[in-house]
Structure formats: structure tokens, C-alpha cells
Design a protein around this motif. Structure first.
Motif, PDB file in Angstrom:
ATOM      1  N   HIS A   1      -7.942  10.005   1.607  1.00 29.18           N
ATOM      2  CA  HIS A   1      -7.742   8.547   1.222  1.00 29.18           C
ATOM      3  C   HIS A   1      -6.292   7.897   1.931  1.00 29.18           C
ATOM      4  CE1 HIS A   1     -10.173   9.459  -2.002  1.00 29.18           C
ATOM      5  NE2 HIS A   1      -9.522  10.813  -2.272  1.00 29.18           N
TER       6      HIS A   1
ATOM      7  N   GLY B   1       3.890   4.117  10.984  1.00 28.00           N
ATOM      8  CA  GLY B   1       2.390   3.678  11.108  1.00 28.00           C
ATOM      9  C   GLY B   1       1.781   3.942  12.229  1.00 28.00           C
TER      10      GLY B   1
ATOM     11  N   PRO C   1      -4.883   4.169   2.881  1.00 25.73           N
ATOM     12  CA  PRO C   1      -5.269   2.753   3.090  1.00 25.73           C
ATOM     13  C   PRO C   1      -4.842   2.166   4.273  1.00 25.73           C
ATOM     14  CG  PRO C   1      -3.147   3.437   1.913  1.00 25.73           C
ATOM     15  CD  PRO C   1      -3.844   4.721   2.521  1.00 25.73           C
ATOM     16  N   GLU C   2      -5.353   0.999   4.433  1.00 23.68           N
ATOM     17  CA  GLU C   2      -4.943   0.353   5.565  1.00 23.68           C
ATOM     18  C   GLU C   2      -3.588  -0.317   5.460  1.00 23.68           C
ATOM     19  OE1 GLU C   2      -6.160  -1.389   8.513  1.00 23.68           O
ATOM     20  OE2 GLU C   2      -7.766   0.442   8.272  1.00 23.68           O
ATOM     21  N   VAL C   3      -2.656   0.112   6.492  1.00 24.65           N
ATOM     22  CA  VAL C   3      -1.306  -0.032   6.379  1.00 24.65           C
ATOM     23  C   VAL C   3      -0.887  -1.600   7.313  1.00 24.65           C
ATOM     24  CG1 VAL C   3      -0.524   1.861   5.550  1.00 24.65           C
ATOM     25  CG2 VAL C   3      -0.561   1.248   8.047  1.00 24.65           C
ATOM     26  N   GLY C   4      -0.240  -2.367   6.718  1.00 24.06           N
ATOM     27  CA  GLY C   4       0.232  -3.545   7.545  1.00 24.06           C
ATOM     28  C   GLY C   4       1.758  -3.451   7.930  1.00 24.06           C
TER      29      GLY C   4
ATOM     30  N   PHE D   1       4.468  -0.783   4.008  1.00 24.39           N
ATOM     31  CA  PHE D   1       3.851   0.280   2.844  1.00 24.39           C
ATOM     32  C   PHE D   1       4.953   1.294   2.509  1.00 24.39           C
ATOM     33  CE2 PHE D   1       3.448   3.499   6.306  1.00 24.39           C
ATOM     34  CZ  PHE D   1       3.403   2.693   7.568  1.00 24.39           C
TER      35      PHE D   1
ATOM     36  N   PRO E   1       0.738  -1.245  -0.030  1.00 26.78           N
ATOM     37  CA  PRO E   1      -0.152   0.002   0.233  1.00 26.78           C
ATOM     38  C   PRO E   1       0.952   1.215   0.053  1.00 26.78           C
ATOM     39  CG  PRO E   1      -0.246  -1.559   1.982  1.00 26.78           C
ATOM     40  CD  PRO E   1       0.551  -2.116   1.223  1.00 26.78           C
TER      41      PRO E   1
ATOM     42  N   VAL F   1       0.983   5.247   1.093  1.00 30.40           N
ATOM     43  CA  VAL F   1       0.251   6.398   1.861  1.00 30.40           C
ATOM     44  C   VAL F   1       0.854   7.676   1.202  1.00 30.40           C
ATOM     45  CG1 VAL F   1      -0.004   7.528   4.175  1.00 30.40           C
ATOM     46  CG2 VAL F   1      -0.002   5.019   3.893  1.00 30.40           C
TER      47      VAL F   1
END
Ligand code: TXA
Ligand code: MG
Length: 591
Positions: free
Chosen positions: A74, A239, A76-79, A82, A63, A65
Motif C-alpha cells: 500500500h 519522495g 499512496p500517491e504522494v505530492g 505527506f 497522505p 506513507v
């Protein structure tokens, strides 16, 4: 894709974005305001589009950012992994026609920036790096490796922001360091400058700087050997909620202890070191020592905390840094036996032992020469001096380069175990000393054997690296004032016992509020009037100066024909307790 391939991808996209930004700049642009009133231009949006699209095409599973997308809602989900993108950091500088704006792209893994690029379109430079693998700068098509520098002896060069949200805090923070200069810049290019070794320190003490503003800079700086830490000294993580950073400080190479409240901000002529440089060149360490700074260095036994043994103030600073409540005599280190014999009287036994064990972990206590140039405080006022030649190449190189004897106790805080690696020294003294000359792990690991040859006999004062039996094989029987039980920890002869014989022969009176005409006065601050003889410890009530002059003062005042010595009160902070301890011992009734 490997990290190297991901970095090249980020590099290519940053250059494409830079190209677009310069096109917009030449064509002219309008400045709009975002929700938070910060400026944004067509250049920001175009650049972010190019980068986001390119990243999503090449790495669809990672993803992205981006600053502008986030501003428009906007996120996105970050894991675990990213991209963090600031398409145009320093939009204000861009709008105002300055050239320091940069394109920032970083890859985050498990909360840490692992690689990043900073492209400065108007300057034509790109900085990049992979943490753990190194950093580089590309200018005019040529790429060269870069490294952050160690704090120079003349002081730190600070990079400050242009927008002054935390000017007072920054100024207070910087007052703790020797600062050689300050440059103001309005973008993440500051990180790149520190990474390149052009500057040392960048404080951003207020929170709220966004993660995309710092991620690429942190990656490049860490790849170049620097650090970005929060107030607790922890590396910044990514994050976080809202992608907001706490306050932080970016450093070149060197370790810092920014939160040690025991160190006060000192006036300009007497700065307290808060950055401890990690040095590998003995010449750098020698220059600092000669300037009066404290430098820890490796010996074969343990790391020593060194000061120029001829500089009383520097020696006093050893006791201050260690937090020792009393002055005990320190070992003086020499590059060879001849240098030692210039300061102490060596008899045949001393010469035989030196021939057998030097360089090596044996310390000899010998009578000072009349013309001995070692400061009295290094020997705690005694007529004897402990001397040794260490068996460590780095230590010997330092001693030769410094061209002065080095007084050095073990480089730990008072009451703690002796350090045998540079990391141990940092744990003990980070921020309290100017530098550590790195020299690996200490081979012997216990201190040197201390042997007293100053009287007629030979007495073991401290067991250590050279076994007493080996000494006896050279000079015959050695007295053991300590009952050394098998398995007992090596103990020191009590300092009280050892030091009892160097009190002045005149009686000493403490906390004097007045002085008689037949008394000598040991003054601290404006002297009491009417003394037969006065010795000023420190007119300006500087405790380090007073400590460095204490033993010389006691000797100077110990004159026949006087009734006694009156000592003015000394405060109980910093080196005060050690001074008071020594005076109290000297004041004890003689048997
Ligand atoms: O291995 C070592 O000797 C390490 C490394 C750094 O060289 N240094 C060290 O220094 O252990 P320090 O200051 O922690 O220990 C000095 C010892 C103390 O036991 C002290 O009492 C004794 O040497 N000493 C020093 N000068 C003395 C003197 N003039 N008379 C009697 N004892 C002395
Ligand atoms: Mg920005």
C-alpha cells in the motif's frame, strides 16, 4: 494547522504508539519475517495502525506513507506534502531486548522534511523539531531545547550502525578525521544524539536505507543545526522512487567537504581536517590555534587564515591549505602595538603611525628583533616582518586569548579573491582548515595598506584600507615603488623583486646526488654522506616539516669557509613546489 500544531499531533501519536509498543513488549511477542527477511512484530503493526489512523483523522488531506503498509503493497500517491512513518525503527534491537528502538514520524513538504518526532519507548524520551524553529527533547515530562554541537578540538564522536553492511567504506571514510570515539547503535536514535550534541558524525555510505528511517531524524537534526547530506554534499530529499535513500552522512554543526580528492587520508599523527567548525567563541578558536590548527577569522579588512606565528609547522600548513606554489611573507597580527614591538624594532615613525591608525588597516614592515620569536617561514626568511593590529573585536579577542601572534594571509585559495564573509571562506577552504571564527561581514573589504619602514625611507608596498595621503600627513612623503594609475587594480610588488635579497651568501647547488667535503648539505630524508655540515629538513621526508625548517636551514648552513650548499632533491607534490621555488631563487647566480 500550523507546523507547531502538526508537530504536537505527531508527538501525541508517537507517544500513543510508544505506549502500545511497551504493552506488546511486556506481554511477549512473536517475530515474523517480511518479504525482505527483515523482522516484524505485532508491535510494529499496532503502532503503525495507531499513527496512521490518528494522522488520517486529523489531517485527512495529507497522505501517509508507512513502512508496514508499504511492505504490504500500500503506497499512496504522494505530492507536495505527506507524512512518513516508521512505527518501530530498530525492530531487531527491540526483538533482542535493547532499548534504542524508536517511533519515527515526519512531515515532508516540497521534498524536504520540515518537522519530525523520534520517540524511544523503552527510554521514555521524545526528540522533536521544526526545521528553522529549533529542536527539543522531552524526558521525564520536562522539555528542553537542544542544539547540535560544533566539532570539538579533540575529535569527532562517530555513531556507527550495528549491522555492518559498509564497514570497510565507513572505516576508510572515518580515517580522514580525528575521531575521539565510536558508539554503535541500531536505530534512528543516532540522529537524535547528534541533534542533542552528544556526537558529531554518522556515516551511512551504502544506499538503500529507506526514507522513513531518516526523515524524522533529519528533521530533528536540521532543526538542531545539523545536516544530512549525500556524497555530493546535497541535503537528502524525499519522495524519491521506491522511497529509497542514497548513501549519506549526518553531521552536527560544521561544514564538510567529503569529496575533496586533493586531500589525502593522512597518517594518524598528521591528520588532514575535513570538517571545518563554525565557531563563535574566540576561546574555542584560540584553543585550536594553540594546538597548531588553522583557524580563519574576521578582521576589518578581509577574513584571514590564521596560524600560531611561532609554530613553523602550523605556518607551513597555511601555504598548503592555500595551495600557494611559493612562500611569500605573511602579515603577523597582534592585539596591541606593545605586543608587536616585542618582535620588531619600531622607530618614531612606526610609533606615530601605530598611534594614529592602530587598531586599523595598516601593516608596517619593520626589522625583526634579534630575539624575535616569530617563525622564519612566516616572514619567508626575511630580516623584516610585516605587523599589524586589526580593528575587529573578534580578531582582538582571539589574539588576546591565543596569547601568541597570529600569522594570517587572506583566507582564500591561491589566485582567488579575498573573502569578506564566513560563507566566502567556506567556499574557499571548507574541509581544509579546522575552523572559522565567525565575525560577520568585513567592514573595509580591501586588504590593509602595507608600508615598508625597514630601510631608511618609507615605501608603499600595497595600497589598502588606509590612504597613503593619511600616512603622509603623519610621517611625511612616502615612496611609491608602484606606478599607481587612477582606477588601476591594487597590485603587489613582485614577490621575486621583494624576495631577491635574502638568498644565502654561499652558492647553492640543487638536486644534489653527492656532496663534497667542503660543502654544506641541506638534507631531505637520509642524508648524503661526507658533508662538512648537515642540516636536516625532515628525516622522515615530511614536506610540512621541511617547509617549516627551510629558512632556518639556509641560514644555519650559510657559514664562512665553506665552498657552497648542496640541496638534496625535494619531491614536486604538496608543499614541494613551494620549497623548490624558494631553493631555485636562492640558487640563481648573484649579480
Ligand atoms: O588586510 C590584510 O592585511 C589581510 C588581513 C587578513 O589582515 N592580510 C593579508 O595578508 O592581506 P597577505 O599575506 O595576503 O598579504 C601580505 C602582504 C603581501 O603583499 C606581502 O608581500 C607583504 O604583505 N609582506 C608581508 N611581509 C612582508 C615583508 N617582510 N616585506 C615586504 N612585504 C611583506
Ligand atoms: Mg526502520
Amino acid at each position: 494547522m500550523t507546523h507547531a500544531e502538526l508537530l504536537e499531533l505527531a508527538h501525541r501519536l508517537a507517544r500513543d504508539a510508544a505506549h502500545a509498543i511497551e504493552t506488546v513488549r511486556r506481554a511477549g511477542f512473536a517475530i515474523e519475517r517480511k518479504g525482505d527477511a527483515s523482522p516484524v512484530t505485532a508491535a510494529d503493526r499496532m503502532a503503525e495502525g495507531i499513527i496512521t489512523e490518528g494522522l488520517l483523522l486529523a489531517t485527512p488531506d495529507i497522505p501517509v506513507v508507512g513502512e508496514e503498509a508499504f511492505a504490504e503493497g500500500h503506497a499512496p500517491e504522494v505530492g507536495e506534502r505527506f507524512w512518513l512513518v516508521d512505527p518501530l525503527d530498530g525492530t531487531r534491537e527491540f526483538a533482542e531486548g535493547r532499548d534504542e528502538y524508536v517511533v519515527c514520524i515526519a512531515l515532508i513538504e516540497a521534498g524536504r522534511p520540515v518537522l519530525g518526532v523520534l520517540a524511544a519507548p523503552a527510554r521514555g524520551s521524545v526528540h522533536g523539531g521544526i526545521v528553522g524553529q529549533g529542536a527539543w527533547v522531552e524526558e521525564g515530562g520536562a522539555r528542553r531545547p537542544i542544539q547540535a554541537r560544533r566539532p570539538p578540538a579533540e575529535g569527532l564522536h562517530v555513531l556507527d550502525s550495528r549491522s555492518h553492511r559498509d564497514a570497510a567504506a565507513t572505516e576508510a571514510f572515518c580515517r580522514n578525521f580525528i575521531i575521539s570515539g565510536t558508539t554503535r547503535m541500531g536505530s534512528a536514535l543516532k540522529f537524535a544524539w547528534i541533534a542533542e550534541g552528544l556526537a558529531d558524525l554518522m556515516p551511512r555510505l551504502s544506499s538503500g536505507i529507506m526514507e522513513w528511517d531518516t526523515a524524522a531524524g533529519q528533521a530533528v537534526l536540521e532543526a538542531a543545526g545539523g545536516r544530512v547530506v549525500d556524497a555530493a554534499g546535497q541535503k537528502l530529499r524525499y519522495g524519491k522512487p521506491g522511497f529509497r535513500n542514497p548513501g549519506f552522512v549526518a553531521w552536527g554543526r560544521g561544514d564538510v567537504c567529503a569529496t575533496d580528492s586533493r586531500l589525502r587520508a593522512a597518517p594518524s599523527d598528521d591528520r588532514v581536517w575535513r570538517v571545518t567548525a563554525l565557531l563563535d567563541d574566540p576561546l574555542d578558536a584560540a584553543a585550536l590555534l594553540r594546538a597548531g590548527a588553522l583557524v580563519a577569522f574576521a578582521t576589518e579588512t578581509v577574513y584571514g587564515l590564521g596560524a600560531d606565528a611561532r609554530n613553523g609547522k602550523a605556518v607551513a600548513a597555511i601555504f598548503e591549505a592555500k595551495g600557494r606554489p611559493h612562500f611569500n611573507p605573511l602579515i603577523c597580527h597582534f592585539p596591541d602595538a606593545e605586543a608587536a614591538w616585542a618582535e620588531v624594532h619600531a622607530d618614531d615613525r612606526a610609533r606615530a603611525l601605530a598611534a594614529a591608525f592602530w587598531p586599523g588597516p595598516l601593516t608596517l614592515v619593520l626589522p625583526r628583533r634579534a630575539d624575535c620569536r616569530i617563525d622564519l617561514l612566516a616572514g619567508a626568511g626575511l630580516d623584516t616582518l610585516a605587523v599589524r593590529v586589526p580593528a575587529h573585536e573578534g580578531a582582538l579577542a582571539l589574539l588576546r586569548a591565543a596569547a601568541t601572534p597570529i600569522a594570517a594571509p587572506s583566507a582564500n585559495r591561491s589566485g582567488r579573491v579575498s573573502p569578506t564573509s564566513a560563507a566566502h571562506v567556506l567556499q574557499e577552504l571548507s574541509g581544509r582548515i579546522a575552523a572559522i571564527l565567525e565575525g560577520g561581514e568585513c567592514a573595509v573589504g580591501v586588504e590593509s595598506t602595507v608600508l615598508d619602514l625597514a630601510g631608511g625611507g618609507a615605501a608603499l608596498l600595497r595600497p589598502g584600507g588606509v590612504p597613503v595621503e593619511a600616512i603622509e600627513a603623519v610621517i611625511g612623503s612616502v615612496g611609491r615603488p608602484l606606478p599607481l594609475r587612477a582606477g588601476a587594480a591594487p597590485t603587489l610588488r613582485s614577490p621575486g623583486m621583494m624576495l631577491s635579497h635574502y638568498a644565502p651568501s654561499l652558492p647553492l647547488r640543487l638536486e644534489a646526488q653527492s656532496v663534497a667535503p667542503d660543502e654544506a648539505l641541506l638534507a631531505f630524508g637520509p642524508p648524503l654522506p661526507g658533508a662538512a655540515l648537515t642540516y636536516q629538513l625532515s628525516e622522515g621526508r615530511d614536506l610540512r616539516e621541511a617547509a617549516s625548517r627551510l629558512f632556518a636551514g639556509l641560514r644555519a648552513l650559510d657559514q664562512p669557509g665553506l665552498a657552497g650548499i648542496a640541496a638534496m632533491p625535494v619531491p614536486g607534490e604538496e608543499l614541494g613546489p613551494a620549497i623548490r621555488d624558494r631553493l631555485a631563487r636562492a640558487a640563481e647566480p648573484r649579480k
